[in-house]
Design a protein around this motif. Structure first.
Motif, PDB file in Angstrom:
ATOM      1  N   PRO A 111      36.817  29.532  42.631  1.00 11.39           N
ATOM      2  CA  PRO A 111      35.544  30.110  42.165  1.00 11.39           C
ATOM      3  C   PRO A 111      34.354  29.183  42.352  1.00 11.39           C
ATOM      4  O   PRO A 111      33.210  29.660  42.475  1.00 11.39           O
ATOM      5  CB  PRO A 111      35.813  30.375  40.676  1.00 11.39           C
ATOM      6  CG  PRO A 111      37.293  30.538  40.576  1.00 11.39           C
ATOM      7  CD  PRO A 111      37.854  29.583  41.583  1.00 11.39           C
ATOM      8  N   LYS A 112      34.586  27.884  42.399  1.00 13.26           N
ATOM      9  CA  LYS A 112      33.491  26.929  42.551  1.00 13.26           C
ATOM     10  C   LYS A 112      32.829  27.030  43.922  1.00 13.26           C
ATOM     11  O   LYS A 112      31.708  26.522  44.105  1.00 13.26           O
ATOM     12  CB  LYS A 112      34.002  25.508  42.315  1.00 13.26           C
ATOM     13  CG  LYS A 112      34.487  25.269  40.888  1.00 13.26           C
ATOM     14  CD  LYS A 112      35.002  23.846  40.722  1.00 13.26           C
ATOM     15  CE  LYS A 112      35.521  23.617  39.302  1.00 13.26           C
ATOM     16  NZ  LYS A 112      36.098  22.263  39.138  1.00 13.26           N
ATOM     17  N   GLU A 113      33.498  27.654  44.872  1.00 19.12           N
ATOM     18  CA  GLU A 113      32.950  27.819  46.208  1.00 19.12           C
ATOM     19  C   GLU A 113      32.083  29.071  46.328  1.00 19.12           C
ATOM     20  O   GLU A 113      31.575  29.364  47.398  1.00 19.12           O
ATOM     21  CB  GLU A 113      34.076  27.888  47.240  1.00 19.12           C
ATOM     22  CG  GLU A 113      34.912  26.612  47.330  1.00 19.12           C
ATOM     23  CD  GLU A 113      35.964  26.691  48.412  1.00 19.12           C
ATOM     24  OE1 GLU A 113      36.018  27.702  49.138  1.00 19.12           O
ATOM     25  OE2 GLU A 113      36.752  25.727  48.533  1.00 19.12           O
ATOM     26  N   TYR A 114      31.904  29.769  45.228  1.00 16.36           N
ATOM     27  CA  TYR A 114      31.197  31.041  45.258  1.00 16.36           C
ATOM     28  C   TYR A 114      29.978  31.029  44.340  1.00 16.36           C
ATOM     29  O   TYR A 114      29.939  30.302  43.342  1.00 16.36           O
ATOM     30  CB  TYR A 114      32.142  32.181  44.857  1.00 16.36           C
ATOM     31  CG  TYR A 114      33.165  32.471  45.932  1.00 16.36           C
ATOM     32  CD1 TYR A 114      34.259  31.636  46.113  1.00 16.36           C
ATOM     33  CD2 TYR A 114      33.022  33.556  46.790  1.00 16.36           C
ATOM     34  CE1 TYR A 114      35.192  31.870  47.118  1.00 16.36           C
ATOM     35  CE2 TYR A 114      33.939  33.802  47.792  1.00 16.36           C
ATOM     36  CZ  TYR A 114      35.014  32.960  47.955  1.00 16.36           C
ATOM     37  OH  TYR A 114      35.925  33.195  48.948  1.00 16.36           O
ATOM     38  N   GLY A 115      28.976  31.830  44.715  1.00 15.82           N
ATOM     39  CA  GLY A 115      27.758  31.919  43.924  1.00 15.82           C
ATOM     40  C   GLY A 115      27.231  33.336  43.957  1.00 15.82           C
ATOM     41  O   GLY A 115      27.906  34.265  44.392  1.00 15.82           O
ATOM     42  N   ASN A 116      25.988  33.506  43.538  1.00 14.23           N
ATOM     43  CA  ASN A 116      25.356  34.817  43.475  1.00 14.23           C
ATOM     44  C   ASN A 116      26.197  35.805  42.661  1.00 14.23           C
ATOM     45  O   ASN A 116      26.336  36.977  43.040  1.00 14.23           O
ATOM     46  CB  ASN A 116      25.122  35.395  44.874  1.00 14.23           C
ATOM     47  CG  ASN A 116      24.246  34.500  45.724  1.00 14.23           C
ATOM     48  OD1 ASN A 116      24.702  33.917  46.696  1.00 14.23           O
ATOM     49  ND2 ASN A 116      22.991  34.370  45.357  1.00 14.23           N
ATOM     50  N   TRP A 117      26.723  35.369  41.561  1.00  8.25           N
ATOM     51  CA  TRP A 117      27.616  36.197  40.755  1.00  8.25           C
ATOM     52  C   TRP A 117      26.906  37.438  40.233  1.00  8.25           C
ATOM     53  O   TRP A 117      25.750  37.384  39.785  1.00  8.25           O
ATOM     54  CB  TRP A 117      28.158  35.396  39.571  1.00  8.25           C
ATOM     55  CG  TRP A 117      29.013  34.252  39.984  1.00  8.25           C
ATOM     56  CD1 TRP A 117      28.613  32.975  40.239  1.00  8.25           C
ATOM     57  CD2 TRP A 117      30.424  34.282  40.219  1.00  8.25           C
ATOM     58  NE1 TRP A 117      29.687  32.202  40.613  1.00  8.25           N
ATOM     59  CE2 TRP A 117      30.812  32.972  40.606  1.00  8.25           C
ATOM     60  CE3 TRP A 117      31.407  35.266  40.123  1.00  8.25           C
ATOM     61  CZ2 TRP A 117      32.127  32.642  40.915  1.00  8.25           C
ATOM     62  CZ3 TRP A 117      32.709  34.930  40.426  1.00  8.25           C
ATOM     63  CH2 TRP A 117      33.066  33.631  40.813  1.00  8.25           C
ATOM     64  N   GLY A 118      27.634  38.568  40.274  1.00  7.38           N
ATOM     65  CA  GLY A 118      27.123  39.772  39.667  1.00  7.38           C
ATOM     66  C   GLY A 118      27.276  39.718  38.163  1.00  7.38           C
ATOM     67  O   GLY A 118      27.751  38.718  37.610  1.00  7.38           O
ATOM     68  N   GLN A 119      26.904  40.796  37.475  1.00  4.92           N
ATOM     69  CA  GLN A 119      26.963  40.821  36.018  1.00  4.92           C
ATOM     70  C   GLN A 119      28.357  41.175  35.506  1.00  4.92           C
ATOM     71  O   GLN A 119      28.657  40.990  34.325  1.00  4.92           O
ATOM     72  CB  GLN A 119      25.947  41.836  35.459  1.00  4.92           C
ATOM     73  CG  GLN A 119      26.416  43.290  35.413  1.00  4.92           C
ATOM     74  CD  GLN A 119      26.544  43.932  36.793  1.00  4.92           C
ATOM     75  OE1 GLN A 119      26.044  43.397  37.789  1.00  4.92           O
ATOM     76  NE2 GLN A 119      27.210  45.079  36.859  1.00  4.92           N
ATOM     77  N   GLY A 120      29.208  41.669  36.382  1.00  8.87           N
ATOM     78  CA  GLY A 120      30.567  41.992  36.004  1.00  8.87           C
ATOM     79  C   GLY A 120      30.741  43.438  35.570  1.00  8.87           C
ATOM     80  O   GLY A 120      29.795  44.094  35.137  1.00  8.87           O
ATOM     81  N   THR A 121      31.963  43.916  35.703  1.00  7.94           N
ATOM     82  CA  THR A 121      32.320  45.257  35.241  1.00  7.94           C
ATOM     83  C   THR A 121      33.649  45.160  34.506  1.00  7.94           C
ATOM     84  O   THR A 121      34.584  44.515  34.975  1.00  7.94           O
ATOM     85  CB  THR A 121      32.374  46.257  36.409  1.00  7.94           C
ATOM     86  OG1 THR A 121      32.592  47.577  35.907  1.00  7.94           O
ATOM     87  CG2 THR A 121      33.465  45.918  37.419  1.00  7.94           C
ATOM     88  N   GLN A 122      33.727  45.787  33.345  1.00  9.98           N
ATOM     89  CA  GLN A 122      34.909  45.682  32.487  1.00  9.98           C
ATOM     90  C   GLN A 122      36.006  46.618  32.976  1.00  9.98           C
ATOM     91  O   GLN A 122      35.775  47.812  33.192  1.00  9.98           O
ATOM     92  CB  GLN A 122      34.552  46.022  31.045  1.00  9.98           C
ATOM     93  CG  GLN A 122      35.733  46.028  30.087  1.00  9.98           C
ATOM     94  CD  GLN A 122      36.272  44.642  29.816  1.00  9.98           C
ATOM     95  OE1 GLN A 122      35.503  43.716  29.540  1.00  9.98           O
ATOM     96  NE2 GLN A 122      37.592  44.480  29.857  1.00  9.98           N
ATOM     97  N   VAL A 123      37.198  46.076  33.101  1.00  8.16           N
ATOM     98  CA  VAL A 123      38.394  46.868  33.389  1.00  8.16           C
ATOM     99  C   VAL A 123      39.349  46.683  32.224  1.00  8.16           C
ATOM    100  O   VAL A 123      39.711  45.552  31.884  1.00  8.16           O
ATOM    101  CB  VAL A 123      39.060  46.426  34.706  1.00  8.16           C
ATOM    102  CG1 VAL A 123      40.405  47.127  34.878  1.00  8.16           C
ATOM    103  CG2 VAL A 123      38.147  46.709  35.885  1.00  8.16           C
ATOM    104  N   THR A 124      39.730  47.787  31.611  1.00  8.24           N
ATOM    105  CA  THR A 124      40.659  47.749  30.494  1.00  8.24           C
ATOM    106  C   THR A 124      41.846  48.643  30.808  1.00  8.24           C
ATOM    107  O   THR A 124      41.673  49.829  31.106  1.00  8.24           O
ATOM    108  CB  THR A 124      39.986  48.215  29.195  1.00  8.24           C
ATOM    109  OG1 THR A 124      38.846  47.400  28.922  1.00  8.24           O
ATOM    110  CG2 THR A 124      40.957  48.113  28.022  1.00  8.24           C
ATOM    111  N   VAL A 125      43.031  48.068  30.765  1.00  8.13           N
ATOM    112  CA  VAL A 125      44.254  48.807  31.055  1.00  8.13           C
ATOM    113  C   VAL A 125      45.064  48.911  29.774  1.00  8.13           C
ATOM    114  O   VAL A 125      45.473  47.903  29.198  1.00  8.13           O
ATOM    115  CB  VAL A 125      45.071  48.117  32.155  1.00  8.13           C
ATOM    116  CG1 VAL A 125      46.290  48.974  32.505  1.00  8.13           C
ATOM    117  CG2 VAL A 125      44.224  47.879  33.395  1.00  8.13           C
ATOM    118  N   SER A 126      45.295  50.130  29.331  1.00  9.90           N
ATOM    119  CA  SER A 126      46.041  50.351  28.098  1.00  9.90           C
ATOM    120  C   SER A 126      47.521  50.547  28.407  1.00  9.90           C
ATOM    121  O   SER A 126      47.893  51.084  29.444  1.00  9.90           O
ATOM    122  CB  SER A 126      45.502  51.565  27.364  1.00  9.90           C
ATOM    123  OG  SER A 126      45.672  52.727  28.145  1.00  9.90           O
TER     124      SER A 126
END
Length: 127
Positions: A111-126
């Protein structure tokens, strides 16, 4: 600076499928490798899958091999993650990111080699 926006997360039962999308704001998208990462509560961010700039090479972490597929459409400035046979342990916030230009070796999973991160999207598996 390119902006990344993830979408497609949600709540799904174990065994189900989801398709995540990541939209990039400009054409520089096609000039860099991209990756999907995830972070569960109390855990460090981990690499899920990465893809080189042409889409001709991919990397998957062992826990998702055979279940997830990363792809990209450079004509649409878009990155995708098709997730199947989802498990409760896949629950996390999923992020897309763009590989920084100073890194060139492959495969790439840090992950340290990456930038410009998005805000993220939640994935929930029940279960």
């Amino acid at each position: 600076q390119v902006k990344l926006v993830e979408s497609g997360g949600g709540l799904v039962q174990a065994g189900g499928s989801l398709r995540l999308s990541c939209a990039a704001s400009d054409r520089t998208f096609s000039s860099a490798a991209m990756g999907w990462f995830r972070q569960a509560p109390g855990k460090e961010r981990e690499c899920v899958a990465t893809i080189n700039r042409t889409g001709g090479a991919t990397y998957y972490t062992d826990s998702v091999k055979g279940r997830f597929t990363i792809s990209r459409d450079n004509s649409k400035n878009a990155l995708y993650l098709q997730m199947s046979s989802l498990k409760p342990e896949d629950t996390a916030v999923y992020y897309c990111a763009r590989r920084l230009p100073s890194y060139t070796r492959w495969p790439s999973s840090d992950p340290k080699e990456y930038g410009n991160w998005g805000q993220g999207t939640q994935v929930t598996v029940s279960s």
